[in-house]
Design a protein around this motif. Structure first.
Motif, PDB file in Angstrom:
ATOM      1  N   ASN A 159       1.982  -0.258  18.751  1.00  0.00           N
ATOM      2  CA  ASN A 159       3.236  -0.430  18.265  1.00  0.00           C
ATOM      3  C   ASN A 159       3.686  -2.006  18.604  1.00  0.00           C
ATOM      4  O   ASN A 159       4.320  -2.459  17.776  1.00  0.00           O
ATOM      5  CB  ASN A 159       4.131   0.238  19.232  1.00  0.00           C
ATOM      6  CG  ASN A 159       4.133   1.756  18.976  1.00  0.00           C
ATOM      7  OD1 ASN A 159       3.860   2.129  17.826  1.00  0.00           O
ATOM      8  ND2 ASN A 159       4.653   2.791  19.812  1.00  0.00           N
ATOM      9  N   ARG A 177       2.005  -4.037  15.716  1.00  0.00           N
ATOM     10  CA  ARG A 177       2.839  -3.887  14.363  1.00  0.00           C
ATOM     11  C   ARG A 177       4.131  -4.846  14.455  1.00  0.00           C
ATOM     12  O   ARG A 177       4.407  -5.264  13.448  1.00  0.00           O
ATOM     13  CB  ARG A 177       3.106  -2.281  14.271  1.00  0.00           C
ATOM     14  CG  ARG A 177       2.043  -1.547  13.499  1.00  0.00           C
ATOM     15  CD  ARG A 177       2.738  -0.286  13.104  1.00  0.00           C
ATOM     16  NE  ARG A 177       2.858   0.409  14.086  1.00  0.00           N
ATOM     17  CZ  ARG A 177       2.141   1.484  14.874  1.00  0.00           C
ATOM     18  NH1 ARG A 177       0.910   1.241  14.624  1.00  0.00           N
ATOM     19  NH2 ARG A 177       2.666   2.345  15.788  1.00  0.00           N
ATOM     20  N   GLU A 178       4.619  -4.870  15.675  1.00  0.00           N
ATOM     21  CA  GLU A 178       5.822  -5.548  15.590  1.00  0.00           C
ATOM     22  C   GLU A 178       5.779  -7.220  15.620  1.00  0.00           C
ATOM     23  O   GLU A 178       6.225  -7.697  15.135  1.00  0.00           O
ATOM     24  CB  GLU A 178       6.751  -5.313  17.051  1.00  0.00           C
ATOM     25  CG  GLU A 178       7.901  -6.113  17.198  1.00  0.00           C
ATOM     26  CD  GLU A 178       9.063  -5.861  16.363  1.00  0.00           C
ATOM     27  OE1 GLU A 178      10.129  -6.391  16.223  1.00  0.00           O
ATOM     28  OE2 GLU A 178       8.768  -4.829  15.425  1.00  0.00           O
ATOM     29  N   TYR A 179       4.352  -7.482  16.223  1.00  0.00           N
ATOM     30  CA  TYR A 179       3.877  -8.944  16.186  1.00  0.00           C
ATOM     31  C   TYR A 179       3.602  -9.398  14.758  1.00  0.00           C
ATOM     32  O   TYR A 179       3.887 -10.372  14.315  1.00  0.00           O
ATOM     33  CB  TYR A 179       2.407  -9.002  17.033  1.00  0.00           C
ATOM     34  CG  TYR A 179       1.734 -10.433  16.870  1.00  0.00           C
ATOM     35  CD1 TYR A 179       2.289 -11.238  17.749  1.00  0.00           C
ATOM     36  CD2 TYR A 179       0.694 -10.480  16.038  1.00  0.00           C
ATOM     37  CE1 TYR A 179       1.838 -12.537  17.704  1.00  0.00           C
ATOM     38  CE2 TYR A 179       0.236 -11.866  15.632  1.00  0.00           C
ATOM     39  CZ  TYR A 179       0.796 -12.886  16.803  1.00  0.00           C
ATOM     40  OH  TYR A 179       0.227 -14.330  16.798  1.00  0.00           O
ATOM     41  N   TYR A 180       2.961  -8.440  13.844  1.00  0.00           N
ATOM     42  CA  TYR A 180       2.655  -8.700  12.529  1.00  0.00           C
ATOM     43  C   TYR A 180       4.264  -8.799  11.782  1.00  0.00           C
ATOM     44  O   TYR A 180       4.237  -9.683  10.835  1.00  0.00           O
ATOM     45  CB  TYR A 180       1.850  -7.940  11.808  1.00  0.00           C
ATOM     46  CG  TYR A 180       0.134  -8.316  12.437  1.00  0.00           C
ATOM     47  CD1 TYR A 180      -0.129  -9.482  12.253  1.00  0.00           C
ATOM     48  CD2 TYR A 180      -0.344  -7.374  13.192  1.00  0.00           C
ATOM     49  CE1 TYR A 180      -1.514  -9.847  12.929  1.00  0.00           C
ATOM     50  CE2 TYR A 180      -1.841  -7.450  13.617  1.00  0.00           C
ATOM     51  CZ  TYR A 180      -2.038  -9.082  13.584  1.00  0.00           C
ATOM     52  OH  TYR A 180      -3.378  -9.251  14.042  1.00  0.00           O
ATOM     53  N   ARG A 181       4.987  -7.968  11.923  1.00  0.00           N
ATOM     54  CA  ARG A 181       6.439  -7.922  11.184  1.00  0.00           C
ATOM     55  C   ARG A 181       7.096  -9.223  11.617  1.00  0.00           C
ATOM     56  O   ARG A 181       7.715  -9.743  10.713  1.00  0.00           O
ATOM     57  CB  ARG A 181       7.083  -6.689  11.740  1.00  0.00           C
ATOM     58  CG  ARG A 181       8.263  -6.541  10.866  1.00  0.00           C
ATOM     59  CD  ARG A 181       9.235  -5.573  11.602  1.00  0.00           C
ATOM     60  NE  ARG A 181       9.918  -5.963  12.843  1.00  0.00           N
ATOM     61  CZ  ARG A 181      10.972  -6.891  13.046  1.00  0.00           C
ATOM     62  NH1 ARG A 181      11.220  -7.434  11.828  1.00  0.00           N
ATOM     63  NH2 ARG A 181      11.361  -7.317  13.968  1.00  0.00           N
ATOM     64  N   ILE A 182       7.075  -9.752  12.764  1.00  0.00           N
ATOM     65  CA  ILE A 182       7.615 -10.868  13.282  1.00  0.00           C
ATOM     66  C   ILE A 182       7.039 -12.216  12.618  1.00  0.00           C
ATOM     67  O   ILE A 182       7.556 -13.021  12.010  1.00  0.00           O
ATOM     68  CB  ILE A 182       7.594 -11.122  14.736  1.00  0.00           C
ATOM     69  CG1 ILE A 182       8.411 -10.084  15.291  1.00  0.00           C
ATOM     70  CG2 ILE A 182       8.380 -12.491  15.188  1.00  0.00           C
ATOM     71  CD1 ILE A 182      10.022  -9.860  15.111  1.00  0.00           C
ATOM     72  N   THR A 183       5.543 -11.955  12.451  1.00  0.00           N
ATOM     73  CA  THR A 183       4.906 -13.106  11.860  1.00  0.00           C
ATOM     74  C   THR A 183       5.347 -13.318  10.213  1.00  0.00           C
ATOM     75  O   THR A 183       5.433 -14.204   9.820  1.00  0.00           O
ATOM     76  CB  THR A 183       3.396 -13.020  11.790  1.00  0.00           C
ATOM     77  OG1 THR A 183       3.084 -12.961  13.326  1.00  0.00           O
ATOM     78  CG2 THR A 183       2.723 -13.944  11.264  1.00  0.00           C
ATOM     79  N   ARG A 184       5.432 -12.085   9.409  1.00  0.00           N
ATOM     80  CA  ARG A 184       5.975 -11.978   8.194  1.00  0.00           C
ATOM     81  C   ARG A 184       7.428 -12.413   8.268  1.00  0.00           C
ATOM     82  O   ARG A 184       7.701 -13.233   7.268  1.00  0.00           O
ATOM     83  CB  ARG A 184       5.795 -10.627   7.704  1.00  0.00           C
ATOM     84  CG  ARG A 184       4.259 -10.333   7.275  1.00  0.00           C
ATOM     85  CD  ARG A 184       4.267  -9.012   6.372  1.00  0.00           C
ATOM     86  NE  ARG A 184       4.935  -7.820   7.182  1.00  0.00           N
ATOM     87  CZ  ARG A 184       4.217  -7.037   7.972  1.00  0.00           C
ATOM     88  NH1 ARG A 184       3.138  -7.443   8.360  1.00  0.00           N
ATOM     89  NH2 ARG A 184       5.075  -6.184   8.440  1.00  0.00           N
ATOM     90  N   ALA A 185       8.022 -12.170   9.138  1.00  0.00           N
ATOM     91  CA  ALA A 185       9.602 -12.574   9.003  1.00  0.00           C
ATOM     92  C   ALA A 185       9.643 -14.002   9.277  1.00  0.00           C
ATOM     93  O   ALA A 185      10.317 -14.682   8.700  1.00  0.00           O
ATOM     94  CB  ALA A 185      10.438 -11.925  10.048  1.00  0.00           C
ATOM     95  N   GLU A 212       9.175 -16.229   6.421  1.00  0.00           N
ATOM     96  CA  GLU A 212      10.273 -15.889   5.497  1.00  0.00           C
ATOM     97  C   GLU A 212      11.580 -16.558   5.935  1.00  0.00           C
ATOM     98  O   GLU A 212      12.899 -16.637   5.519  1.00  0.00           O
ATOM     99  CB  GLU A 212      10.573 -14.586   4.709  1.00  0.00           C
ATOM    100  CG  GLU A 212       9.492 -13.940   4.509  1.00  0.00           C
ATOM    101  CD  GLU A 212       9.344 -12.641   4.110  1.00  0.00           C
ATOM    102  OE1 GLU A 212      10.694 -11.888   4.408  1.00  0.00           O
ATOM    103  OE2 GLU A 212       8.430 -11.907   3.446  1.00  0.00           O
ATOM    104  N   ARG A 216       7.685 -13.690  18.930  1.00  0.00           N
ATOM    105  CA  ARG A 216       5.899 -13.501  18.904  1.00  0.00           C
ATOM    106  C   ARG A 216       5.299 -13.722  19.941  1.00  0.00           C
ATOM    107  O   ARG A 216       4.444 -13.224  20.173  1.00  0.00           O
ATOM    108  CB  ARG A 216       5.660 -14.293  17.672  1.00  0.00           C
ATOM    109  CG  ARG A 216       4.414 -14.227  16.988  1.00  0.00           C
ATOM    110  CD  ARG A 216       4.010 -14.736  16.014  1.00  0.00           C
ATOM    111  NE  ARG A 216       3.866 -16.192  15.887  1.00  0.00           N
ATOM    112  CZ  ARG A 216       3.212 -16.873  15.048  1.00  0.00           C
ATOM    113  NH1 ARG A 216       2.827 -16.462  13.840  1.00  0.00           N
ATOM    114  NH2 ARG A 216       3.500 -18.255  15.476  1.00  0.00           N
TER     115      ARG A 216
END
Length: 193
Positions: free
Chosen positions: A136, A139-147, A150, A164
């Motif tokens: 979990n 997944r949050e780490y990669y979501r933050i990286t994508r954010a 942007e 992150r």
């Protein structure tokens, strides 16, 4: 033993396994009788003698009288199969409840091995909880990286980088915790035997 009794016992075993704690006994099982065989099965599964009273109550609802004495004789035989040191470990290892059916000299060996198996089971549950948390957080780490890619303002980017870093620290901590259980990505039950 007659072939029809063996086949009925096999189907009884299958039904009990599939029911897994739903109904105590079905109407067809009550009608079939086979109380001695049912006692062996219940004893070999580690069920307590209280089971026969649940069976009797249910069969009474179907208008069938239970041969409690035959069930108890079978249960005693089944309990002998259940109360081995090897089975004690297996029962504990899979986190199954123990209903206190073992008595005499085998009870101590059964319980010692049950406790050993339970330690392994509990350690694996802890490891699985850590691994789930790690997934979990990752997944949050990669979501933050994508954010972060942007982000439109420096303030937003700074907040995301801080999140992150915090997630990365938590991932490293979880990896260290998982190492106590045999390694990152691999639970090692041998460490707990």
């Amino acid at each position: 033993m007659k072939l029809w009794k063996i086949l009925t016992l096999i189907s009884l075993s299958t039904a009990v396994a599939l029911a897994g704690g739903c109904a105590v006994i079905s109407e067809n099982e009550c009608q079939a009788g086979l109380w001695y065989e049912r006692g062996i099965e219940d004893g070999a599964r580690g069920r307590s003698q209280a089971t026969v009273y649940q069976i009797a109550q249910k069969c009474h609802e179907y208008g069938v009288r239970t041969d409690t004495a035959a069930w108890l004789r079978g249960h005693e035989e089944g309990v002998e199969q259940y109360c081995t040191p090897e089975n004690g470990f297996t029962v504990g290892r899979y986190g199954r409840d123990y209903e206190g059916v073992c008595t005499g000299p085998t009870a101590d060996l059964f319980m010692a091995n049950y406790q050993r198996g339970l330690v392994v089971y509990q350690a694996e549950q802890q490891y699985n909880a850590l691994a789930s948390r790690y997934d979990n957080v990752e997944r949050e780490y990669y979501r933050i990286t994508r954010a972060l890619d942007e982000a439109t303002t420096e303030k937003e980017a700074q907040a995301l980088r801080s999140q992150r870093r915090s997630l990365m620290r938590e991932m490293r901590h979880l990896e260290g915790e998982m190492m106590r259980f045999g390694g990152f990505g691999a639970f090692n039950p041998l460490l707990f035997y």
